[in-house]
Motif scaffolding. Structure first.
Motif, PDB file in Angstrom:
ATOM      1  N   THR A 138       0.865  -1.170   0.000  1.00  0.00           N
ATOM      2  CA  THR A 138       0.000   0.000   0.000  1.00  0.00           C
ATOM      3  C   THR A 138       0.902   1.220   0.000  1.00  0.00           C
ATOM      4  OG1 THR A 138      -1.907   1.073   1.038  1.00  0.00           O
ATOM      5  CG2 THR A 138      -0.228   0.158   2.516  1.00  0.00           C
ATOM      6  N   GLY A 139       0.330   2.349  -0.320  1.00  0.00           N
ATOM      7  CA  GLY A 139       1.101   3.583  -0.317  1.00  0.00           C
ATOM      8  C   GLY A 139       0.345   4.696  -0.996  1.00  0.00           C
ATOM      9  N   ASP A 143       5.081  -2.537   2.756  1.00  0.00           N
ATOM     10  CA  ASP A 143       5.101  -3.911   2.258  1.00  0.00           C
ATOM     11  C   ASP A 143       4.339  -4.779   3.258  1.00  0.00           C
ATOM     12  OD1 ASP A 143       5.810  -6.586   1.731  1.00  0.00           O
ATOM     13  OD2 ASP A 143       7.908  -6.122   1.316  1.00  0.00           O
ATOM     14  N   TYR A 144       3.139  -5.235   2.886  1.00  0.00           N
ATOM     15  CA  TYR A 144       2.312  -6.046   3.787  1.00  0.00           C
ATOM     16  C   TYR A 144       2.975  -7.377   4.135  1.00  0.00           C
ATOM     17  CZ  TYR A 144      -1.923  -3.177   3.147  1.00  0.00           C
ATOM     18  OH  TYR A 144      -2.849  -2.171   3.135  1.00  0.00           O
ATOM     19  N   GLN A 145       3.528  -8.060   3.139  1.00  0.00           N
ATOM     20  CA  GLN A 145       4.074  -9.399   3.356  1.00  0.00           C
ATOM     21  C   GLN A 145       5.217  -9.405   4.367  1.00  0.00           C
ATOM     22  OE1 GLN A 145       5.584 -11.381  -0.124  1.00  0.00           O
ATOM     23  NE2 GLN A 145       6.084 -13.228   0.984  1.00  0.00           N
ATOM     24  N   HIS A 146       6.146  -8.468   4.208  1.00  0.00           N
ATOM     25  CA  HIS A 146       7.321  -8.433   5.079  1.00  0.00           C
ATOM     26  C   HIS A 146       7.125  -7.530   6.295  1.00  0.00           C
ATOM     27  CE1 HIS A 146       8.937  -9.799   1.152  1.00  0.00           C
ATOM     28  NE2 HIS A 146       9.536 -10.667   1.940  1.00  0.00           N
ATOM     29  N   ARG A 147       5.992  -6.841   6.348  1.00  0.00           N
ATOM     30  CA  ARG A 147       5.637  -5.952   7.462  1.00  0.00           C
ATOM     31  C   ARG A 147       6.721  -4.925   7.740  1.00  0.00           C
ATOM     32  NH1 ARG A 147       2.691 -10.154  11.618  1.00  0.00           N
ATOM     33  NH2 ARG A 147       1.163 -10.852  10.098  1.00  0.00           N
ATOM     34  N   GLN A 148       7.150  -4.267   6.653  1.00  0.00           N
ATOM     35  CA  GLN A 148       8.176  -3.239   6.759  1.00  0.00           C
ATOM     36  C   GLN A 148       8.108  -2.344   5.529  1.00  0.00           C
ATOM     37  OE1 GLN A 148      11.968  -5.183   6.898  1.00  0.00           O
ATOM     38  NE2 GLN A 148      11.669  -6.269   5.001  1.00  0.00           N
ATOM     39  N   PRO A 149       8.810  -1.223   5.566  1.00  0.00           N
ATOM     40  CA  PRO A 149       8.851  -0.384   4.363  1.00  0.00           C
ATOM     41  C   PRO A 149       9.513  -1.141   3.206  1.00  0.00           C
ATOM     42  CG  PRO A 149       9.676   0.806   6.277  1.00  0.00           C
ATOM     43  CD  PRO A 149       9.528  -0.628   6.682  1.00  0.00           C
ATOM     44  N   PRO A 150       9.125  -0.861   1.969  1.00  0.00           N
ATOM     45  CA  PRO A 150       9.802  -1.463   0.814  1.00  0.00           C
ATOM     46  C   PRO A 150      11.276  -1.054   0.777  1.00  0.00           C
ATOM     47  CG  PRO A 150       7.769  -0.379   0.158  1.00  0.00           C
ATOM     48  CD  PRO A 150       8.035   0.009   1.575  1.00  0.00           C
ATOM     49  N   SER A 151      12.038  -1.713  -0.078  1.00  0.00           N
ATOM     50  CA  SER A 151      13.466  -1.394  -0.160  1.00  0.00           C
ATOM     51  C   SER A 151      13.738  -0.112  -0.935  1.00  0.00           C
ATOM     52  CB  SER A 151      14.251  -2.564  -0.760  1.00  0.00           C
ATOM     53  OG  SER A 151      13.798  -2.853  -2.060  1.00  0.00           O
ATOM     54  N   LEU A 152      12.942   0.176  -1.939  1.00  0.00           N
ATOM     55  CA  LEU A 152      13.106   1.387  -2.733  1.00  0.00           C
ATOM     56  C   LEU A 152      11.853   1.619  -3.565  1.00  0.00           C
ATOM     57  CD1 LEU A 152      14.311   0.902  -6.081  1.00  0.00           C
ATOM     58  CD2 LEU A 152      15.710  -0.504  -4.621  1.00  0.00           C
ATOM     59  N   ILE A 153      11.861   2.709  -4.310  1.00  0.00           N
ATOM     60  CA  ILE A 153      10.765   3.085  -5.199  1.00  0.00           C
ATOM     61  C   ILE A 153      11.325   3.184  -6.615  1.00  0.00           C
ATOM     62  CG2 ILE A 153       9.134   4.952  -5.777  1.00  0.00           C
ATOM     63  CD1 ILE A 153       8.413   3.500  -3.183  1.00  0.00           C
ATOM     64  N   VAL A 154      10.573   2.701  -7.587  1.00  0.00           N
ATOM     65  CA  VAL A 154      10.902   2.926  -9.000  1.00  0.00           C
ATOM     66  C   VAL A 154       9.661   3.495  -9.682  1.00  0.00           C
ATOM     67  CG1 VAL A 154      12.651   1.127  -9.164  1.00  0.00           C
ATOM     68  CG2 VAL A 154      10.316   0.602  -9.791  1.00  0.00           C
ATOM     69  N   THR A 155       9.887   4.238 -10.744  1.00  0.00           N
ATOM     70  CA  THR A 155       8.775   4.731 -11.555  1.00  0.00           C
ATOM     71  C   THR A 155       8.958   4.242 -12.978  1.00  0.00           C
ATOM     72  OG1 THR A 155       9.859   6.823 -12.161  1.00  0.00           O
ATOM     73  CG2 THR A 155       8.535   6.813 -10.131  1.00  0.00           C
ATOM     74  N   PRO A 193       4.308  10.661  10.191  1.00  0.00           N
ATOM     75  CA  PRO A 193       3.467  10.343  11.348  1.00  0.00           C
ATOM     76  C   PRO A 193       2.431   9.301  10.944  1.00  0.00           C
ATOM     77  CG  PRO A 193       2.823  12.445  10.415  1.00  0.00           C
ATOM     78  CD  PRO A 193       4.049  11.986   9.654  1.00  0.00           C
ATOM     79  N   ILE A 194       2.163   8.356  11.810  1.00  0.00           N
ATOM     80  CA  ILE A 194       1.217   7.282  11.517  1.00  0.00           C
ATOM     81  C   ILE A 194       0.002   7.428  12.419  1.00  0.00           C
ATOM     82  CG2 ILE A 194       0.868   4.770  11.497  1.00  0.00           C
ATOM     83  CD1 ILE A 194       2.888   5.747   9.444  1.00  0.00           C
ATOM     84  N   ASN A 195      -1.171   7.387  11.825  1.00  0.00           N
ATOM     85  CA  ASN A 195      -2.416   7.347  12.583  1.00  0.00           C
ATOM     86  C   ASN A 195      -2.698   5.881  12.886  1.00  0.00           C
ATOM     87  OD1 ASN A 195      -5.056   7.231  13.465  1.00  0.00           O
ATOM     88  ND2 ASN A 195      -5.751   8.860  12.090  1.00  0.00           N
ATOM     89  N   LYS A 196      -2.345   5.431  14.088  1.00  0.00           N
ATOM     90  CA  LYS A 196      -2.478   4.010  14.456  1.00  0.00           C
ATOM     91  C   LYS A 196      -3.935   3.554  14.478  1.00  0.00           C
ATOM     92  CE  LYS A 196       1.837   2.968  15.067  1.00  0.00           C
ATOM     93  NZ  LYS A 196       2.526   2.008  14.265  1.00  0.00           N
ATOM     94  N   ALA A 197      -4.871   4.465  14.642  1.00  0.00           N
ATOM     95  CA  ALA A 197      -6.281   4.075  14.618  1.00  0.00           C
ATOM     96  C   ALA A 197      -6.705   3.664  13.213  1.00  0.00           C
ATOM     97  CB  ALA A 197      -7.155   5.216  15.115  1.00  0.00           C
ATOM     98  N   ILE A 239       0.885  -0.780  10.437  1.00  0.00           N
ATOM     99  CA  ILE A 239       2.177  -0.146  10.153  1.00  0.00           C
ATOM    100  C   ILE A 239       2.906   0.046  11.477  1.00  0.00           C
ATOM    101  CG2 ILE A 239       3.343   1.893   9.252  1.00  0.00           C
ATOM    102  CD1 ILE A 239       1.129   2.149   7.185  1.00  0.00           C
ATOM    103  N   THR A 240       4.085  -0.550  11.571  1.00  0.00           N
ATOM    104  CA  THR A 240       4.837  -0.562  12.822  1.00  0.00           C
ATOM    105  C   THR A 240       6.095   0.289  12.783  1.00  0.00           C
ATOM    106  OG1 THR A 240       6.017  -2.534  12.091  1.00  0.00           O
ATOM    107  CG2 THR A 240       4.017  -2.880  13.391  1.00  0.00           C
TER     108      THR A 240
END
Length: 123
Positions: free
Chosen positions: A18-19, A45-57, A74-78, A83-84
């Motif tokens: 997501t993003g 990255d949902y599968q690895h539960r972390q930010p992706p490694s990079l962005i490409v366009t 900032p993350i709205n935890k509600a 997202i951790t």
């Protein structure tokens, strides 16, 4: 840059990440040629539960930009309790951003082989 997206990455299903694209700014200073863009947003990255490694366009399936992960957001935890990590922001640059073709923004997910997951489109 300049290579087909699918020659560098397998494409991931949309539910694996997501993003959002938060901003895209035309870079001034070059009088000739297509404009460049500076983009910013966030990705997860949902599968690895972390930010992706990079962005490409990519435009028309060809890689035309890169972005680095690690900007604080900032993350709205509600709203996004899964997202951790608050370092989910990215900043990137797109070359040859023609107004006639959309630019697709992909999060590159960790793994072997790495996967590209569409998170936004700039029209």
């Amino acid at each position: 840059l300049g290579k087909p997206l699918e020659s560098a990455f397998n494409l991931a299903a949309g539910n694996e990440c997501t993003g959002e694209l938060e901003s895209s700014v035309v870079m001034k200073g070059v009088a000739t040629g297509p404009p460049a863009l500076r983009i910013a947003g966030w990705a997860w990255d949902y599968q690895h539960r972390q930010p992706p490694s990079l962005i490409v366009t990519a435009t028309d399936g060809t890689i035309n930009g890169l972005g680095a992960m690690g900007d604080w957001r900032p993350i709205n935890k509600a709203v996004r309790s899964w997202i951790t990590n608050n370092y989910i922001g990215y900043t990137g640059y797109v070359q040859d951003a023609r107004s006639s073709s959309p630019v697709e923004v992909y999060a590159v997910l960790r793994g072997s082989p790495p996967m590209a997951c569409l998170i936004a489109t700039i029209k």
